[in-house]
Design a protein around this motif. Structure first.
Motif, PDB file in Angstrom:
ATOM      1  N   ASP A  35     -17.941   2.025  14.212  1.00 18.72           N
ATOM      2  CA  ASP A  35     -18.433   3.176  13.160  1.00 18.72           C
ATOM      3  C   ASP A  35     -17.240   3.051  12.068  1.00 18.72           C
ATOM      4  N   PHE A  36     -17.900   3.396  10.904  1.00 18.04           N
ATOM      5  CA  PHE A  36     -17.121   3.488   9.694  1.00 18.04           C
ATOM      6  C   PHE A  36     -16.672   5.056   9.604  1.00 18.04           C
ATOM      7  N   PRO A  37     -15.491   5.172   9.127  1.00 13.97           N
ATOM      8  CA  PRO A  37     -15.187   6.558   8.642  1.00 13.97           C
ATOM      9  C   PRO A  37     -15.691   7.132   7.551  1.00 13.97           C
TER      10      PRO A  37
ATOM     11  N   ALA B  36       5.971  10.106   7.967  1.00 11.42           N
ATOM     12  CA  ALA B  36       6.233   9.030   7.511  1.00 11.42           C
ATOM     13  C   ALA B  36       4.832   8.543   7.313  1.00 11.42           C
ATOM     14  N   GLN B  37       4.101   8.459   8.170  1.00 13.46           N
ATOM     15  CA  GLN B  37       2.864   7.644   8.329  1.00 13.46           C
ATOM     16  C   GLN B  37       1.637   8.128   7.693  1.00 13.46           C
ATOM     17  N   THR B  38       1.662   9.359   7.083  1.00 16.31           N
ATOM     18  CA  THR B  38       0.589  10.202   6.652  1.00 16.31           C
ATOM     19  C   THR B  38       0.284   9.879   5.100  1.00 16.31           C
ATOM     20  N   MET B  39       1.410   9.581   4.632  1.00 16.44           N
ATOM     21  CA  MET B  39       1.211   9.246   2.870  1.00 16.44           C
ATOM     22  C   MET B  39       1.928   8.137   2.366  1.00 16.44           C
ATOM     23  N   VAL B  40       1.765   7.561   1.575  1.00 18.02           N
ATOM     24  CA  VAL B  40       2.536   6.432   0.849  1.00 18.02           C
ATOM     25  C   VAL B  40       2.565   6.688  -0.558  1.00 18.02           C
ATOM     26  N   ASP B  41       3.650   6.406  -1.454  1.00 15.38           N
ATOM     27  CA  ASP B  41       3.695   6.708  -2.621  1.00 15.38           C
ATOM     28  C   ASP B  41       3.849   4.912  -3.177  1.00 15.38           C
ATOM     29  N   ALA B  54      -4.237   5.494   6.483  1.00 12.61           N
ATOM     30  CA  ALA B  54      -5.798   5.606   7.440  1.00 12.61           C
ATOM     31  C   ALA B  54      -5.397   4.591   8.609  1.00 12.61           C
ATOM     32  N   THR B  55      -5.621   5.519   9.868  1.00  7.02           N
ATOM     33  CA  THR B  55      -5.718   4.851  11.135  1.00  7.02           C
ATOM     34  C   THR B  55      -7.030   4.794  11.894  1.00  7.02           C
ATOM     35  N   MET B  63      -3.458   1.716   7.653  1.00  4.02           N
ATOM     36  CA  MET B  63      -3.535   0.794   6.395  1.00  4.02           C
ATOM     37  C   MET B  63      -3.541   1.987   5.215  1.00  4.02           C
ATOM     38  N   ILE B  64      -3.183   1.455   4.185  1.00  2.21           N
ATOM     39  CA  ILE B  64      -3.350   2.007   2.902  1.00  2.21           C
ATOM     40  C   ILE B  64      -4.718   2.454   2.418  1.00  2.21           C
ATOM     41  N   LEU B  65      -4.976   3.689   2.385  1.00  2.00           N
ATOM     42  CA  LEU B  65      -6.338   4.188   2.045  1.00  2.00           C
ATOM     43  C   LEU B  65      -6.664   3.991   0.616  1.00  2.00           C
TER      44      LEU B  65
END
Lengths: 110, 413
Positions: A35-37, B36-41, B54-55, B63-65
């Motif tokens: 599934d994709f989010p 530290a893993q929720t946002m990146v600049d 995003a996990t 991964m960076i969303l």
């Protein structure tokens, strides 16, 4: 010491041979079902309806919100591309509203 | 000159020390604070550079969303410090159209080979796997990798430097598949099509073509594995074209249709999209007119420091380790040089294992900053065709083919 090294060599061989054997065999591919989010981000503020109604069917809002400030001419060209090349069925009035919104919220003023 | 983006708010040097002490990446990651893993600049000039981590994408780690639908996922830059090969679950993801099959049955899947051939084929995965198996290490890099650093900024996927990865690809030669079908005299191109589709039926299918000689050169592959495992669905399961030394736009994912053409491909994605100015470094001035555009093609050399992030503190007057990755593009890495004095002097870095000319190559060296204060570290790759990264950043309207010498600002103290 020599016996230890011999034992180590035997262990290594025992580990390596099956690995080598496995590498030569074709990989067993397995069916996948995932599934994709989904994204629930929406455009907000004056004129946002035109974007929420026309843009989100094909791509999530983040694509637009992550863009830098761009000139109105560039935004117009982007909307034209969506309509003319990517065949987005956007009414002319909505297209104008979309460009206005983008130039207002993500514009560089020129 | 540009700066590398800051990635996670977690120094690579610190992380490496942790790794050295505990010997386990898993422990080091677990030790990082959750925030530290929720946002990146991504520190893109003029912004916005903030992106979520995003996990929740299938078969993918953190991964960076860049975009949820269709997915654009960037590899966090710290991943490139960990191994010469990019793990499958951290490998970047880029799709054009939103209708992507979420299920693939390996028994029902078929690869069609058709067009200007003696025999049309419909190959099962077992048929494909019965051909001679080949393996190749190769960099896959998006045409627009690093687009977010273009100045003036341009529209598109606003990537930092993580729309690239290196994998060991396993599969079969495209040539062997074409030979089975029997290419007829007069064939000029081969067109590749995948299972993804646009939401709007009239929109142009995403297809790419290669010249017939390129397609049959024995290097272009149909891969069914990367890094020893089947491809993640988002990276093109079950089959993906691998075009070593060429930009990823040609590496068609979920490949299920190969058409040999007796005329040049005039589809939008080959003829019109993904074109670059026919100038050195694909470089023009903003607004320049009268430019000839040609399809993007071969990769160009790049190199990055991976263990020191932009703005990091490093000791003055003390030999300090810099290490990273380089790739030669369409040729091997001949040398990597590092400068800590703004490019006045350069020192050769030591190169790591050679995994093949299309692969990332690791490098390392020690530098000594003579004084406290602001400095900049430069890294430059020269490939075996004697092509080196340029001093000046290129610019073109699509944001393609960036390969300027990267600068990492540091503070010595």
């Amino acid at each position: 010491m020599t016996r230890k090294m011999l034992a180590l060599a035997l262990v290594t061989a025992a580990v390596l041979i099956p690995l080598a054997g496995r590498a030569a065999a074709p990989l067993q591919l397995k069916s996948v079902n995932v599934d994709f989010p989904q994204s629930d981000r929406m455009f907000a503020g004056q004129g946002a309806d035109a974007l929420n109604n026309n843009c989100l069917a094909c791509h999530s809002a983040g694509m637009v919100l992550n863009q830098p400030a761009l000139t109105k001419a560039v935004w117009q060209a982007e909307v034209n591309k969506m309509i003319q090349i990517y065949k987005a069925p956007i009414a002319a009035a909505d297209a104008a509203a979309i460009v206005d919104y983008l130039a207002r919220t993500k514009g560089s003023g020129s | 000159m540009s700066t590398q983006p800051s990635d996670f708010n977690r120094g690579s040097l610190t992380r490496r020390l942790l790794l050295g002490q505990v010997g386990s990446a898993g422990l080091a990651i677990a030790a990082a604070p959750a925030w530290a893993q929720t946002m990146v600049d991504l520190a893109l000039p003029g912004g916005p550079g903030e992106r979520p981590i995003a996990t929740n994408f299938p078969q993918k780690g953190a991964m960076i969303l860049q975009r949820t639908r269709p997915p654009l996922l960037e590899t966090p830059f710290e991943v490139f410090d960990q191994d010469v090969f990019t793990p499958n679950d951290r490998f970047y993801v880029r799709w054009h159209w939103a209708v992507i099959p979420t299920a693939v049955d390996v028994d029902k899947f078929r690869l069609a080979v058709r067009g200007h051939v003696d025999r049309m084929l419909s190959l099962s995965l077992k048929d494909v796997q019965s051909l001679p198996q080949v393996e190749l290490a190769a960099v896959n890099q998006c045409s627009g990798n690093s687009r977010g650093f273009f100045q003036p900024r341009v529209a598109g996927g606003e990537w930092a430097n993580g729309a690239m990865g290196n994998a060991r690809w396993t599969g079969v030669r495209l040539k062997d598949v074409l030979d089975r079908a029997g290419v007829k005299a007069g064939a000029v191109q081969v067109r590749f099509n995948g299972m993804d589709e646009a939401v709007v039926p009239d929109a142009p299918k995403f297809m790419k073509s290669l010249a017939i000689d390129h397609a049959g050169d024995g290097e272009v592959m149909i891969a069914y594995a990367m890094n020893g495992e089947q491809l993640p669905l988002l990276n093109g399961f079950p089959l993906r074209l691998v075009v070593p030394g060429w930009y990823s736009t040609y590496w068609v994912k979920m490949l299920n249709d190969i058409e040999v053409l007796d005329r040049p491909d005039d589809n939008y994605w080959t003829k019109t999209a993904y074109t670059i100015p026919d100038t050195p470094h694909a470089n023009i001035k903003p607004g320049e007119t009268g430019v000839t555009f040609v399809p993007i093609n071969r990769l160009v050399p790049r190199s990055f420091i991976t263990n020191i992030r932009a703005g990091a503190k490093v000791p003055a007057r003390t030999p300090t380790l810099a290490r990273g990755i380089a790739f030669g593009g369409d040729a091997g890495v001949a040398r990597v040089d590092v400068s800590s004095d703004g490019g006045r002097t350069w020192q050769a870095a030591q190169l790591g294992n050679d995994e093949g000319k299309y692969s990332f190559r690791q490098w390392e060296t020690r530098f000594t900053l003579p004084s406290s204060g602001d400095h900049s570290l430069l890294v430059r790759c020269t490939n075996t065709n004697k092509v080196a990264q340029p001093d000046m950043a290129n610019w073109n309207p699509a944001g393609f083919m960036r390969n300027v010498i990267e600068a990492t600002p540091v503070v010595a103290g």
